[in-house]
Design a protein around this motif. Structure first.
Motif, PDB file in Angstrom:
ATOM      1  N   SER A  15       1.047  -1.148  -0.060  1.00 44.53           N
ATOM      2  CA  SER A  15       0.063  -0.040  -0.006  1.00 44.53           C
ATOM      3  C   SER A  15       0.713   1.354   0.111  1.00 44.53           C
ATOM      4  O   SER A  15       0.595   2.136  -0.515  1.00 44.53           O
ATOM      5  N   GLY A  16       2.052   1.131   0.600  1.00 42.33           N
ATOM      6  CA  GLY A  16       2.965   2.405   0.732  1.00 42.33           C
ATOM      7  C   GLY A  16       3.658   2.558  -0.540  1.00 42.33           C
ATOM      8  O   GLY A  16       3.590   3.773  -0.986  1.00 42.33           O
ATOM      9  N   LEU A  17       4.080   1.506  -1.209  1.00 44.64           N
ATOM     10  CA  LEU A  17       4.626   1.585  -2.431  1.00 44.64           C
ATOM     11  C   LEU A  17       3.680   2.037  -3.572  1.00 44.64           C
ATOM     12  O   LEU A  17       4.078   2.736  -4.245  1.00 44.64           O
ATOM     13  N   ALA A  18       2.447   1.660  -3.688  1.00 41.56           N
ATOM     14  CA  ALA A  18       1.495   2.275  -4.512  1.00 41.56           C
ATOM     15  C   ALA A  18       1.248   3.637  -4.246  1.00 41.56           C
ATOM     16  O   ALA A  18       1.410   4.387  -5.120  1.00 41.56           O
ATOM     17  N   ASN A  19       1.141   3.992  -3.073  1.00 46.16           N
ATOM     18  CA  ASN A  19       1.088   5.445  -2.783  1.00 46.16           C
ATOM     19  C   ASN A  19       2.346   6.378  -3.130  1.00 46.16           C
ATOM     20  O   ASN A  19       2.285   7.557  -3.636  1.00 46.16           O
ATOM     21  N   ALA A  20       3.405   5.906  -2.846  1.00 44.97           N
ATOM     22  CA  ALA A  20       4.731   6.476  -3.179  1.00 44.97           C
ATOM     23  C   ALA A  20       4.847   6.304  -4.934  1.00 44.97           C
ATOM     24  O   ALA A  20       5.119   7.455  -5.546  1.00 44.97           O
TER      25      ALA A  20
END
Length: 197
Positions: A65-70
Motif C-alpha cells: 500500500s505504501g509503495l502504491a502511494n509512493a
C-alpha cells in the motif's frame, strides 16, 4: 509553536541532504541514492527531485500500500522515471542494486508506516544488515541519515541497537553525528548521520 532557531529533525535532515546535493552539482556528479524506508513516498519524492534528471533513487518497503502511494506521488510529480521501487525489505539492498552501483547517500525513517498496521515495524536486525551492506558501496563523502523513532513498541530497542552499531564504525573511515532533543520526554527521536571519508 516550534522554536525558530532550532530546526526539527526533519528540517535538519533536509538541510544535510541539500548540502550534499550542492556538492554533487559542484562536482557534476550523477547521484544514486537509496530510500531504505519508502513508506508513502514523501522522502522518495524529495530524493527524486534532489538527484535531478540524471540521478536515480532506489526505494525499499515491505508494504504494497505504501509503495502504491509512493508510485502515485512520483508519477504526479513527473519524476517516476528517476525512481525504482522494490517490494522488499531494505536488508536486500545489496542484491537489488545494479552491479557496480556506487551510492551517494541513503535515507531511513525507522518505525511504522503512518496510517497502516503499527505492528509492522522496522527491526534492528534488518536495519543494521541494510546499513552494513551499504557501507562498501557508499562513495567518499556519501551520507546516510537514519531518523530513529522511539514512541512505538520496539522503537527504543531498535534505536539503541542501531546507535550501538554506529559506535563501532572506524573514526578513520566514517564520521557519525547525532542530533536530537535531550529534554523531549515523550516519543523521543534521534537523527543519526553517517558520512564516509
Amino acid at each position: 509553536m516550534r522554536p525558530r532557531h532550532i530546526p526539527s529533525i526533519l528540517q535538519f535532515t533536509k538541510t544535510i541532504w541539500l548540502q550534499a546535493a550542492e556538492c554533487w552539482r559542484e562536482k557534476q556528479h550523477t547521484a544514486v541514492v537509496v530510500d531504505g524506508t519508502v513508506g508513502n513516498g514523501h522522502d522518495t519524492l524529495f530524493l527524486a527531485e534532489l538527484v535531478g534528471e540524471r540521478g536515480h533513487v532506489y526505494g525499499f518497503d515491505v508494504q504494497e500500500s505504501g509503495l502504491a502511494n509512493a508510485q502515485e506521488r512520483l508519477e504526479t510529480a513527473q519524476v517516476a522515471e528517476h525512481a525504482t521501487l522494490f517490494h522488499a525489505g531494505h536488508e536486500t539492498v545489496a542484491d537489488k542494486l545494479p552491479e557496480g552501483t556506487l551510492v551517494s547517500g541513503a535515507m531511513y525513517n525507522l518505525g511504522y508506516l503512518p496510517g497502516s498496521d503499527h505492528a509492522v515495524i522496522t527491526r534492528a536486525r534488518t536495519t543494521i544488515a541494510s546499513l552494513q551492506a551499504l557501507l562498501p558501496v557508499l562513495m567518499p563523502n556519501g551520507i546516510i541519515t537514519v531518523h530513529i523513532y522511539t514512541g512505538h513498541e520496539g522503537g527504543t530497542a531498535e534505536g539503541d541497537e542501531v546507535m550501538a552499531w554506529s559506535k563501532t564504525l572506524s573514526w578513520k573511515e566514517y564520521r557519525v553525528g547525532r542530533y536530537d532533543f535531550p529534554n523531549k520526554e515523550i516519543n523521543k527521536e534521534h537523527l543519526l548521520v553517517i558520512e564516509k571519508l
